[in-house]
Motif scaffolding. Structure first.
Motif, PDB file in Angstrom:
ATOM      1  N   ARG A 226      -4.400  -3.935  12.936  1.00 43.35           N
ATOM      2  CA  ARG A 226      -5.413  -3.187  12.194  1.00 43.35           C
ATOM      3  C   ARG A 226      -5.616  -3.831  10.826  1.00 43.35           C
ATOM      4  NH1 ARG A 226      -3.842   1.344  10.017  1.00 43.35           N
ATOM      5  NH2 ARG A 226      -1.740   1.331  10.876  1.00 43.35           N
ATOM      6  N   ASN A 228      -5.387  -4.344   6.980  1.00 44.27           N
ATOM      7  CA  ASN A 228      -4.366  -3.976   5.983  1.00 44.27           C
ATOM      8  C   ASN A 228      -2.936  -3.916   6.496  1.00 44.27           C
ATOM      9  OD1 ASN A 228      -5.621  -3.759   3.464  1.00 44.27           O
ATOM     10  ND2 ASN A 228      -6.719  -1.947   4.220  1.00 44.27           N
ATOM     11  N   LYS A 231      -1.950  -9.188   8.012  1.00 49.72           N
ATOM     12  CA  LYS A 231      -2.217 -10.412   8.775  1.00 49.72           C
ATOM     13  C   LYS A 231      -2.421 -11.618   7.844  1.00 49.72           C
ATOM     14  CE  LYS A 231      -5.726  -8.584  10.876  1.00 49.72           C
ATOM     15  NZ  LYS A 231      -5.574  -7.230  10.297  1.00 49.72           N
ATOM     16  N   ASN A 334       5.621  -4.571   9.778  1.00 48.36           N
ATOM     17  CA  ASN A 334       5.579  -5.107   8.414  1.00 48.36           C
ATOM     18  C   ASN A 334       5.725  -3.971   7.401  1.00 48.36           C
ATOM     19  OD1 ASN A 334       5.249  -6.927   6.292  1.00 48.36           O
ATOM     20  ND2 ASN A 334       3.020  -6.638   6.278  1.00 48.36           N
ATOM     21  N   LEU A 338       8.707  -0.546   2.220  1.00 48.26           N
ATOM     22  CA  LEU A 338       8.217   0.786   1.869  1.00 48.26           C
ATOM     23  C   LEU A 338       8.914   1.896   2.663  1.00 48.26           C
ATOM     24  CD1 LEU A 338       4.365   0.087   1.601  1.00 48.26           C
ATOM     25  CD2 LEU A 338       6.056   0.194  -0.244  1.00 48.26           C
ATOM     26  N   SER A 359       9.397  -7.573   5.937  1.00 48.17           N
ATOM     27  CA  SER A 359       8.572  -7.252   4.779  1.00 48.17           C
ATOM     28  C   SER A 359       8.077  -8.573   4.226  1.00 48.17           C
ATOM     29  CB  SER A 359       9.375  -6.511   3.711  1.00 48.17           C
ATOM     30  OG  SER A 359       8.644  -6.569   2.494  1.00 48.17           O
TER      31      SER A 359
HETATM   32  P1  GDP Z   1      -4.786  -7.781   6.631  1.00 46.56           P
HETATM   33  O1  GDP Z   1      -5.983  -6.952   6.395  1.00 46.56           O
HETATM   34  O2  GDP Z   1      -4.109  -7.384   7.890  1.00 46.56           O
HETATM   35  O3  GDP Z   1      -5.050  -9.241   6.563  1.00 46.56           O
HETATM   36  O4  GDP Z   1      -3.735  -7.408   5.470  1.00 46.56           O
HETATM   37  P2  GDP Z   1      -3.452  -8.201   4.118  1.00 46.56           P
HETATM   38  O5  GDP Z   1      -2.560  -9.335   4.342  1.00 46.56           O
HETATM   39  O6  GDP Z   1      -4.732  -8.440   3.411  1.00 46.56           O
HETATM   40  O7  GDP Z   1      -2.580  -7.105   3.361  1.00 46.56           O
HETATM   41  C1  GDP Z   1      -3.093  -5.808   3.074  1.00 46.56           C
HETATM   42  C2  GDP Z   1      -2.335  -5.239   1.893  1.00 46.56           C
HETATM   43  O8  GDP Z   1      -0.972  -5.008   2.232  1.00 46.56           O
HETATM   44  C3  GDP Z   1      -2.300  -6.159   0.683  1.00 46.56           C
HETATM   45  O9  GDP Z   1      -2.487  -5.416  -0.466  1.00 46.56           O
HETATM   46  C4  GDP Z   1      -0.902  -6.760   0.730  1.00 46.56           C
HETATM   47  O10 GDP Z   1      -0.439  -7.113  -0.536  1.00 46.56           O
HETATM   48  C5  GDP Z   1      -0.108  -5.629   1.310  1.00 46.56           C
HETATM   49  N1  GDP Z   1       1.102  -6.072   1.990  1.00 46.56           N
HETATM   50  C6  GDP Z   1       1.238  -7.049   2.899  1.00 46.56           C
HETATM   51  N2  GDP Z   1       2.510  -7.143   3.307  1.00 46.56           N
HETATM   52  C7  GDP Z   1       3.233  -6.221   2.638  1.00 46.56           C
HETATM   53  C8  GDP Z   1       4.607  -5.836   2.633  1.00 46.56           C
HETATM   54  O11 GDP Z   1       5.481  -6.390   3.321  1.00 46.56           O
HETATM   55  N3  GDP Z   1       4.961  -4.798   1.805  1.00 46.56           N
HETATM   56  C9  GDP Z   1       4.048  -4.181   1.013  1.00 46.56           C
HETATM   57  N4  GDP Z   1       4.492  -3.197   0.255  1.00 46.56           N
HETATM   58  N5  GDP Z   1       2.748  -4.523   1.012  1.00 46.56           N
HETATM   59  C10 GDP Z   1       2.339  -5.525   1.798  1.00 46.56           C
END
Ligand code: GDP
Ligand code: ZN
Length: 457
Positions: A226, A228, A231, A334, A338, A359
């Motif tokens: 999904r 956020n 990925k 992932n 949190l 994480s």
């Molecule tokens: P995508 O939409 O699946 O590509 O997700 P993104 O890689 O853009 O990440 C979405 C949000 O989740 C961003 O604000 C990241 O910084 C955050 N994020 C990604 N991995 C982690 C994690 O391991 N821990 C936390 N707390 N936030 C994360």
């Protein structure tokens, strides 16, 4: 082959040094027309180097060079070979090559040096193809697989199978053609055993292709999840940590984004998909369709879930979609940083015993994930250093056809057919195996293979 060919064997462009190679009956004679050294090339000792100058008819010096003389047959092509190490760059290399051509050499076609090595019997076809693989290998492991093929490991394994089948076939033919000749006739059981033995060898080679292909072309890994879930973050992390080999970022953020990284010596092509969702948005639905296609043809899928929110309808549907279209996937949770209470961790592990918990932000669990990727690529059952790997799709196809023919031979035996029918199938199998080593490959295949080489090789 009377004519003498010449080509620039090093990469074209500005470089410190370049090598121009010439092969054929007139190589030494032609070299003497343009080279001025202490000694004539014709009288130079074979397999030695000589310092000198390349000079035009007007006495103009083109370059200072080192000339290596190698007399047939102990050479790459088994013909007389001259290699001129000169300064790099278009002008010098081009001028020297033109001089050689002026004096009677012909510009080499792509792969022609290696083709001569093949036609003169120094290497077989699978080894010639390995030459190209070594040049194109992108990681240490893929180069090792190609090198072992170049050394002839695949050929010697194939030749053993070919010899066994040829003997059996020859014996059958004697039995058929000279029934009155007094000798031990081959029993059906012996033919059957020989065919089965060959098949089990071929099966192992065919199986090795899965790993061979991964080493050669890399492993196709698709990240699905999904929006956020992380990925892009995962792709960025793996790319940053494992030096990207090729970068290919298409126009929009909705597009699939690819990156090839080197993880543990294996080229891995990572693809980040736009979120797979049912949607009305036409642009997004294109992204979705492409994601589905990527999901289906991947070697492995990473299903990325958010550990703080993974029990929703959308994730369930996504998980079903992955299972419906892919045999090989790893579920990755992932944002474990949190997850504060232990019971949630327990719940995740209970429901998903094979999942990897990471994480990306805190950089935990990612080494486990990398290890899982490597294990999948290499399959713990394959002993890569000792197993001959089939890395070439053309070889795999011929192996499958040979196996099919042996299957038919066994079928013929089982249904009580006569030996001449069995012999036909054995012949077919041998023909397919011979196409790999080049013994029965026709001109067209051979030309197609060598035309994919670069010039000068
Ligand atoms: P995508 O939409 O699946 O590509 O997700 P993104 O890689 O853009 O990440 C979405 C949000 O989740 C961003 O604000 C990241 O910084 C955050 N994020 C990604 N991995 C982690 C994690 O391991 N821990 C936390 N707390 N936030 C994360
Ligand atoms: Zn993203």
């Amino acid at each position: 082959m009377e004519d003498t060919i010449a080509g620039i064997s090093t990469a074209v462009g500005n470089a410190g040094l370049a090598v121009i190679r010439m092969s054929g009956g007139k190589a030494f004679e032609i070299a003497d027309m343009v080279f001025r050294g202490r000694e004539k090339v014709v009288s130079q000792k074979s397999h030695t180097l000589q310092y000198g100058r390349i000079v035009t008819d007007d006495g103009e010096i083109v370059d200072e060079v080192l000339l290596t003389k190698m007399a047939a047959p102990r050479t790459y092509t088994r013909e007389d070979v001259v290699e001129i190490s000169c300064h790099g760059g278009y002008y010098v290399t081009g001028s020297i090559l033109n001089l050689l051509i002026e004096k009677g050499a012909r510009p080499a076609e792509p792969g022609e040096f290696t083709k001569r090595a093949f036609l003169n019997g120094r290497i077989d076809l699978s080894q010639a193809e390995a030459v190209m693989d070594v040049i194109q290998a992108r990681t240490s492991k893929s180069s090792r697989a190609a090198l072992s093929q170049l050394e002839g490991k695949l050929s010697s394994e194939l030749n053993a199978i070919i010899d066994g089948l040829t003997n059996t076939l020859a014996h059958i033919e004697v039995d058929l053609d000279y029934p009155e000749y007094d000798h031990e006739e081959l029993s059906m059981k012996q033919v059957e055993d020989e065919a089965k033995k060959a098949m089990s060898h071929l099966d192992r080679l065919i199986e090795s292709f899965h790993y061979g292909k991964i080493l050669r072309e890399g492993m196709d890994v698709v990240i699905i999840g999904r929006p956020n879930t992380g990925k892009s973050s995962l792709l960025n992390y793996l790319t940053r940590k494992n030096r990207a080999i090729v970068t290919d970022i298409p126009g929009t953020t909705r597009d699939v984004i690819e990156e090839t990284v080197n993880i543990g010596g294996i080229p891995i092509k990572l693809t980040d998909t736009a979120g797979v969702r049912e949607t009305e948005d036409p642009v997004e639905s294109i992204g979705v369709a492409r994601s589905l296609e990527a999901l289906k043809k991947a070697d492995l899928v990473l299903l990325l879930l958010d550990a703080t929110d993974w029990q929703g309808e959308e994730d369930k549907r996504l998980s079903e979609l992955v299972k419906a279209h892919q045999e090989h996937f790893i579920t990755v949770f992932n944002k474990m940083d949190l997850v504060k209470d232990e019971s949630t961790v327990q719940e995740i592990m209970k429901q998903n015993p094979d999942a990897v918990l990471v994480s990306i932000k805190a950089e935990t669990g990612l080494d486990v994930l990398e290890k899982r990727l490597i294990d999948f690529a290499l399959g713990n059952k394959m002993d890569l250093d000792n197993q001959v790997l089939v890395t070439n799709a053309r070889h795999e196809q011929q192996l499958r056809l040979a196996c099919g023919a042996l299957e038919s031979a066994l079928e013929a035996i089982r249904s009580g057919m006569t030996l001449d029918i069995v012999a036909l199938e054995l012949k077919t199998a041998l023909e397919h195996l011979g196409r790999i080593t080049g013994q029965t490959a026709d001109e067209e295949i051979i030309n197609a293979i060598f035309s994919r080489f670069c010039i000068g090789k």
